[in-house]
Design an enzyme around this catalytic site. Sequence first.
Site, PDB file in Angstrom:
ATOM      1  N   ASN A  11       0.857  -1.189   0.000  1.00  0.00           N
ATOM      2  CA  ASN A  11       0.000   0.000   0.000  1.00  0.00           C
ATOM      3  C   ASN A  11       0.896   1.243   0.000  1.00  0.00           C
ATOM      4  O   ASN A  11       1.684   1.442   0.927  1.00  0.00           O
ATOM      5  CB  ASN A  11      -0.900  -0.043   1.243  1.00  0.00           C
ATOM      6  CG  ASN A  11      -1.835   1.143   1.307  1.00  0.00           C
ATOM      7  OD1 ASN A  11      -1.417   2.279   1.085  1.00  0.00           O
ATOM      8  ND2 ASN A  11      -3.087   0.906   1.623  1.00  0.00           N
ATOM      9  N   ASP A  13      -0.048   4.478  -0.115  1.00  0.00           N
ATOM     10  CA  ASP A  13      -0.729   5.730   0.265  1.00  0.00           C
ATOM     11  C   ASP A  13       0.180   6.714   0.998  1.00  0.00           C
ATOM     12  O   ASP A  13       0.117   7.925   0.775  1.00  0.00           O
ATOM     13  CB  ASP A  13      -1.914   5.450   1.198  1.00  0.00           C
ATOM     14  CG  ASP A  13      -3.033   4.715   0.509  1.00  0.00           C
ATOM     15  OD1 ASP A  13      -3.002   4.596  -0.733  1.00  0.00           O
ATOM     16  OD2 ASP A  13      -3.935   4.222   1.219  1.00  0.00           O
ATOM     17  N   HIS A  14       1.002   6.173   1.919  1.00  0.00           N
ATOM     18  CA  HIS A  14       1.728   7.112   2.770  1.00  0.00           C
ATOM     19  C   HIS A  14       2.930   7.755   2.088  1.00  0.00           C
ATOM     20  O   HIS A  14       3.476   8.721   2.603  1.00  0.00           O
ATOM     21  CB  HIS A  14       2.062   6.472   4.109  1.00  0.00           C
ATOM     22  CG  HIS A  14       0.807   6.224   4.893  1.00  0.00           C
ATOM     23  ND1 HIS A  14      -0.139   7.204   5.075  1.00  0.00           N
ATOM     24  CD2 HIS A  14       0.309   5.114   5.465  1.00  0.00           C
ATOM     25  CE1 HIS A  14      -1.161   6.706   5.752  1.00  0.00           C
ATOM     26  NE2 HIS A  14      -0.920   5.440   5.990  1.00  0.00           N
ATOM     27  N   HIS A  56      -5.426   3.752  -1.939  1.00  0.00           N
ATOM     28  CA  HIS A  56      -6.758   4.167  -1.503  1.00  0.00           C
ATOM     29  C   HIS A  56      -7.030   5.550  -2.088  1.00  0.00           C
ATOM     30  O   HIS A  56      -6.328   6.507  -1.766  1.00  0.00           O
ATOM     31  CB  HIS A  56      -6.774   4.214   0.028  1.00  0.00           C
ATOM     32  CG  HIS A  56      -8.123   4.438   0.629  1.00  0.00           C
ATOM     33  ND1 HIS A  56      -8.336   4.347   1.987  1.00  0.00           N
ATOM     34  CD2 HIS A  56      -9.324   4.744   0.084  1.00  0.00           C
ATOM     35  CE1 HIS A  56      -9.617   4.587   2.245  1.00  0.00           C
ATOM     36  NE2 HIS A  56     -10.231   4.843   1.107  1.00  0.00           N
ATOM     37  N   ARG A  58      -9.206   8.239  -1.594  1.00  0.00           N
ATOM     38  CA  ARG A  58     -10.200   8.690  -0.622  1.00  0.00           C
ATOM     39  C   ARG A  58     -11.087   9.772  -1.206  1.00  0.00           C
ATOM     40  O   ARG A  58     -10.664  10.546  -2.058  1.00  0.00           O
ATOM     41  CB  ARG A  58      -9.497   9.238   0.626  1.00  0.00           C
ATOM     42  CG  ARG A  58      -9.015   8.158   1.556  1.00  0.00           C
ATOM     43  CD  ARG A  58      -8.460   8.783   2.824  1.00  0.00           C
ATOM     44  NE  ARG A  58      -8.338   7.784   3.868  1.00  0.00           N
ATOM     45  CZ  ARG A  58      -9.283   7.508   4.774  1.00  0.00           C
ATOM     46  NH1 ARG A  58     -10.399   8.195   4.794  1.00  0.00           N
ATOM     47  NH2 ARG A  58      -9.091   6.575   5.672  1.00  0.00           N
ATOM     48  N   ARG A  62      -7.061  12.958   0.397  1.00  0.00           N
ATOM     49  CA  ARG A  62      -6.064  13.471   1.337  1.00  0.00           C
ATOM     50  C   ARG A  62      -4.645  12.994   1.007  1.00  0.00           C
ATOM     51  O   ARG A  62      -3.684  13.615   1.427  1.00  0.00           O
ATOM     52  CB  ARG A  62      -6.418  13.115   2.779  1.00  0.00           C
ATOM     53  CG  ARG A  62      -6.208  11.683   3.132  1.00  0.00           C
ATOM     54  CD  ARG A  62      -6.345  11.461   4.618  1.00  0.00           C
ATOM     55  NE  ARG A  62      -7.712  11.639   5.073  1.00  0.00           N
ATOM     56  CZ  ARG A  62      -8.206  11.018   6.143  1.00  0.00           C
ATOM     57  NH1 ARG A  62      -7.447  10.223   6.856  1.00  0.00           N
ATOM     58  NH2 ARG A  62      -9.454  11.186   6.511  1.00  0.00           N
ATOM     59  N   GLU A  83      -8.427   0.643  -3.405  1.00  0.00           N
ATOM     60  CA  GLU A  83      -9.222   0.714  -2.177  1.00  0.00           C
ATOM     61  C   GLU A  83     -10.114   1.940  -2.285  1.00  0.00           C
ATOM     62  O   GLU A  83      -9.642   3.033  -2.626  1.00  0.00           O
ATOM     63  CB  GLU A  83      -8.231   0.842  -1.016  1.00  0.00           C
ATOM     64  CG  GLU A  83      -8.808   0.622   0.333  1.00  0.00           C
ATOM     65  CD  GLU A  83      -7.740   0.732   1.412  1.00  0.00           C
ATOM     66  OE1 GLU A  83      -6.567   0.369   1.173  1.00  0.00           O
ATOM     67  OE2 GLU A  83      -8.090   1.201   2.504  1.00  0.00           O
ATOM     68  N   THR A 114      -8.395   3.840   7.913  1.00  0.00           N
ATOM     69  CA  THR A 114      -9.623   3.051   7.940  1.00  0.00           C
ATOM     70  C   THR A 114      -9.755   2.369   9.302  1.00  0.00           C
ATOM     71  O   THR A 114      -8.856   1.655   9.719  1.00  0.00           O
ATOM     72  CB  THR A 114      -9.576   1.986   6.819  1.00  0.00           C
ATOM     73  OG1 THR A 114      -9.169   2.635   5.625  1.00  0.00           O
ATOM     74  CG2 THR A 114     -10.922   1.341   6.629  1.00  0.00           C
ATOM     75  N   GLU A 164     -11.071  -9.156   2.695  1.00  0.00           N
ATOM     76  CA  GLU A 164      -9.826  -8.807   3.378  1.00  0.00           C
ATOM     77  C   GLU A 164     -10.168  -8.696   4.854  1.00  0.00           C
ATOM     78  O   GLU A 164     -10.972  -7.839   5.255  1.00  0.00           O
ATOM     79  CB  GLU A 164      -9.247  -7.485   2.856  1.00  0.00           C
ATOM     80  CG  GLU A 164      -7.958  -7.127   3.602  1.00  0.00           C
ATOM     81  CD  GLU A 164      -7.196  -5.977   2.989  1.00  0.00           C
ATOM     82  OE1 GLU A 164      -7.059  -5.936   1.749  1.00  0.00           O
ATOM     83  OE2 GLU A 164      -6.726  -5.115   3.753  1.00  0.00           O
ATOM     84  N   HIS A 206      -3.981  -4.451   7.698  1.00  0.00           N
ATOM     85  CA  HIS A 206      -4.124  -3.311   8.611  1.00  0.00           C
ATOM     86  C   HIS A 206      -3.284  -3.542   9.871  1.00  0.00           C
ATOM     87  O   HIS A 206      -3.519  -4.489  10.607  1.00  0.00           O
ATOM     88  CB  HIS A 206      -5.573  -3.045   9.016  1.00  0.00           C
ATOM     89  CG  HIS A 206      -5.776  -1.604   9.363  1.00  0.00           C
ATOM     90  ND1 HIS A 206      -6.259  -0.680   8.468  1.00  0.00           N
ATOM     91  CD2 HIS A 206      -5.485  -0.923  10.475  1.00  0.00           C
ATOM     92  CE1 HIS A 206      -6.290   0.502   9.038  1.00  0.00           C
ATOM     93  NE2 HIS A 206      -5.817   0.383  10.254  1.00  0.00           N
ATOM     94  N   GLY A 207      -2.326  -2.661  10.052  1.00  0.00           N
ATOM     95  CA  GLY A 207      -1.503  -2.701  11.262  1.00  0.00           C
ATOM     96  C   GLY A 207      -0.464  -3.812  11.283  1.00  0.00           C
ATOM     97  O   GLY A 207       0.123  -4.089  12.330  1.00  0.00           O
ATOM     98  N   GLY A 228       0.995  -1.319   4.427  1.00  0.00           N
ATOM     99  CA  GLY A 228       1.407   0.008   3.989  1.00  0.00           C
ATOM    100  C   GLY A 228       2.309   0.731   4.956  1.00  0.00           C
ATOM    101  O   GLY A 228       3.506   0.914   4.715  1.00  0.00           O
ATOM    102  N   HIS A 229       1.732   1.131   6.085  1.00  0.00           N
ATOM    103  CA  HIS A 229       2.424   2.045   6.987  1.00  0.00           C
ATOM    104  C   HIS A 229       3.800   1.538   7.408  1.00  0.00           C
ATOM    105  O   HIS A 229       4.799   2.267   7.331  1.00  0.00           O
ATOM    106  CB  HIS A 229       1.535   2.303   8.216  1.00  0.00           C
ATOM    107  CG  HIS A 229       2.070   3.351   9.127  1.00  0.00           C
ATOM    108  ND1 HIS A 229       2.806   3.052  10.248  1.00  0.00           N
ATOM    109  CD2 HIS A 229       2.004   4.700   9.065  1.00  0.00           C
ATOM    110  CE1 HIS A 229       3.159   4.178  10.843  1.00  0.00           C
ATOM    111  NE2 HIS A 229       2.684   5.190  10.150  1.00  0.00           N
TER     112      HIS A 229
END
Length: 256
Positions: A11, A13-14, A56, A58, A62, A83, A114, A164, A206-207, A228-229
């Site tokens: 991911n 996104d960041h 994603h 959004r 953002r 996403e 999310t 997911e 996620h996470g 992602g993160h």
Amino acid sequence: MQSPDILLGVNIDHSATLRQARYRDHALDRGKMVEPDPVEIALHAQRAGADAITMHLREDRRHMQDSDLRLLRQMVQVPINLEMACTEEMIAIALDVKPEVVLLVPEGRNEVTTEGGLDIIGNQAAITDAVARLADAGISTSLFIDPDPAQIAASVATGCAYVELHTGAYANAFYETAAEAATELERLRDAAVRAHEGGLKVNAGHGINYVNIREVRHLPHLHEMNIGHSIMCRALYTGITEAVREMKALMNGQLR
Ligand code: PXP
């Protein structure tokens, strides 16, 4: 028999979050001066072994922008997971750009990321309709849901290809006690089995980070994890190539 590799969806996104922090109003009109470029990050991730690129789009734009999605479509060879919220605006964009997979998520303006899974039961008709329209265009749908048996049954009924499983509660519990993490892991395990028995491919995300991946990778029937993160953060230290390689090796037990 050796189990097949778990696929890694990176991911990105960041990388766009970082760009927007400086270039909010000029992300698109200052050409190569604008860094970092999320598409460039995706290409590096792909070369390092990413099996899919996830982004994603959004509603508030953002981080990722529409032009990022269109450029990504032209540039990457691995599948794109788009996403998005289940809205008419987003469905129209997906039908136009044609990512391989649409990952439907709930969206709230005030959330940092999310937060919960999609309520399939409460939105059964709209989601079933979206799944059918996307399928007509050759796009598979994945539903981001909490590891809840009722949501899994409702997901199966929509005709989607994937769920997911939301690993956020597990990832948070990992910072608490081993017993809490074990409880959340058991919920995920049960959900993975139910989804698989319902004929769905099982993704998760996620996470997930470089520590909890060592445990969560043992969930049954895992097809792909979207991360992602932690990868973007690790990339600040090691570069994106090493960050992706290390996560992929950890996911598949090739590193301890
Ligand atoms: N899957 C979904 C549906 C998400 O919304 C996110 C966060 O954008 C992720 C996976 C990746 O989560 P993380 O950034 O915590 O790895």
